[in-house]
Design a protein around this motif. Structure first.
Motif, PDB file in Angstrom:
ATOM      1  N   ASP A  43       6.334  -9.961  -4.586  1.00  0.00           N
ATOM      2  CA  ASP A  43       6.896 -11.229  -4.119  1.00  0.00           C
ATOM      3  C   ASP A  43       6.045 -11.876  -3.027  1.00  0.00           C
ATOM      4  N   SER A  44       5.061 -11.128  -2.506  1.00  0.00           N
ATOM      5  CA  SER A  44       4.147 -11.693  -1.505  1.00  0.00           C
ATOM      6  C   SER A  44       2.791 -12.050  -2.102  1.00  0.00           C
ATOM      7  N   GLY A  45       2.660 -11.930  -3.425  1.00  0.00           N
ATOM      8  CA  GLY A  45       1.416 -12.314  -4.079  1.00  0.00           C
ATOM      9  C   GLY A  45       0.340 -11.246  -4.074  1.00  0.00           C
ATOM     10  N   ARG A  46       0.743  -9.993  -3.966  1.00  0.00           N
ATOM     11  CA  ARG A  46      -0.206  -8.892  -3.995  1.00  0.00           C
ATOM     12  C   ARG A  46      -0.073  -8.147  -5.326  1.00  0.00           C
ATOM     13  N   ILE A  47      -1.215  -7.661  -5.827  1.00  0.00           N
ATOM     14  CA  ILE A  47      -1.233  -6.959  -7.106  1.00  0.00           C
ATOM     15  C   ILE A  47      -0.967  -5.471  -6.875  1.00  0.00           C
ATOM     16  N   GLN A  48       0.008  -4.939  -7.598  1.00  0.00           N
ATOM     17  CA  GLN A  48       0.419  -3.544  -7.453  1.00  0.00           C
ATOM     18  C   GLN A  48       0.128  -2.770  -8.739  1.00  0.00           C
ATOM     19  N   LEU A  49      -0.325  -1.536  -8.569  1.00  0.00           N
ATOM     20  CA  LEU A  49      -0.631  -0.667  -9.704  1.00  0.00           C
ATOM     21  C   LEU A  49       0.146   0.639  -9.574  1.00  0.00           C
TER      22      LEU A  49
END
Length: 231
Positions: A43-49
């Motif tokens: 929701d903060s615009g960071r890519i998660q893996l």
């Protein structure tokens, strides 16, 4: 033999932010290692893996023990903290693919600046590097709210990223391991404009290396494009 469905709340297993509202997780796997991956935009615009290691010995475990992953089987990584890169478009999803020949791992996404970005981790390496794909070859901005697609050839390791441009045309960025090249796919054959806010879907014939792409046109019809190889 029979199968059984099991469930897990991945947020309860590893540290994860909330997913961006209105977006979906994308799942893919490494056929060589058996690892499964989940990528999403926070929701903060960071890519998660999220990485899920292969199941081991599940056929010997009672059903009552299949409801949870083994300790350490699930790990998480904030890809946006691994390399210098722009913020992701929070109305879009990242996509991932693994090169079946050399094991290189790619995660591609639309930035909030409408540029195309990628994370790449070479096989056997633990370091992720970032690529401003939009800077590698002349191409239009990505249409915000859409996501790219990524496929890798099992014949020659070529990486192809396809996306909907802000001109509602379909575009491809091609990486042969040395240089990047952009192709105006909609200009290769008579085809409708892409419907606003939609993303193309693509698959590759692993035997012939030919590509098949499908998308929604502004006429609300399903269209396709094929990349056919010639001898």
């Amino acid at each position: 033999s029979f199968g059984v469905w099991t469930a897990a709340d991945l947020h309860s297993l590893v540290p994860l932010p909330y997913i961006a509202s209105g977006t979906s997780p994308i799942v893919y796997q490494d056929a060589g290692s058996g690892e499964r991956f989940v990528v999403f935009t926070s929701d903060s615009g960071r890519i998660q893996l999220i990485t899920i290691a292969p199941n081991e010995g599940t056929e010997k475990r009672p059903v009552s023990m299949l409801t949870s992953y083994a300790s350490g089987q699930v790990t998480s990584l904030d890809l946006s903290s691994q390399a210098a890169v722009g913020w992701a478009d929070t109305a879009s999803e990242p996509v991932g693919c693994v090169n079946p020949l050399n094991g290189d791992h790619w995660v591609v996404f639309t930035g909030n600046d409408a540029r195309l970005y990628a994370f790449r981790k070479k096989s056997g390496n633990t370091v992720w590097e970032s690529v401003d794909v939009s800077a590698m070859a002349p191409q239009p901005f990505v249409q915000l709210g859409t996501h790219p697609t990524c496929v890798v050839s099992e014949i020659n390791s070529d990486v192809r990223i396809l996306f909907t441009g802000n001109d509602q045309h379909l575009w491809q960025v091609f990486y042969d391991g040395v240089a990047w090249t952009a192709t105006h796919v909609s200009g290769q054959a008579p085809v409708a404009l892409a419907s606003g806010g939609t993303s193309p879907a693509v698959t590759i014939n692993t035997l012939s290396g030919e590509y098949f792409l499908s998308f929604i046109g502004v006429d609300a019809r399903v269209h396709s494009l094929q990349y056919l190889l010639r001898p």
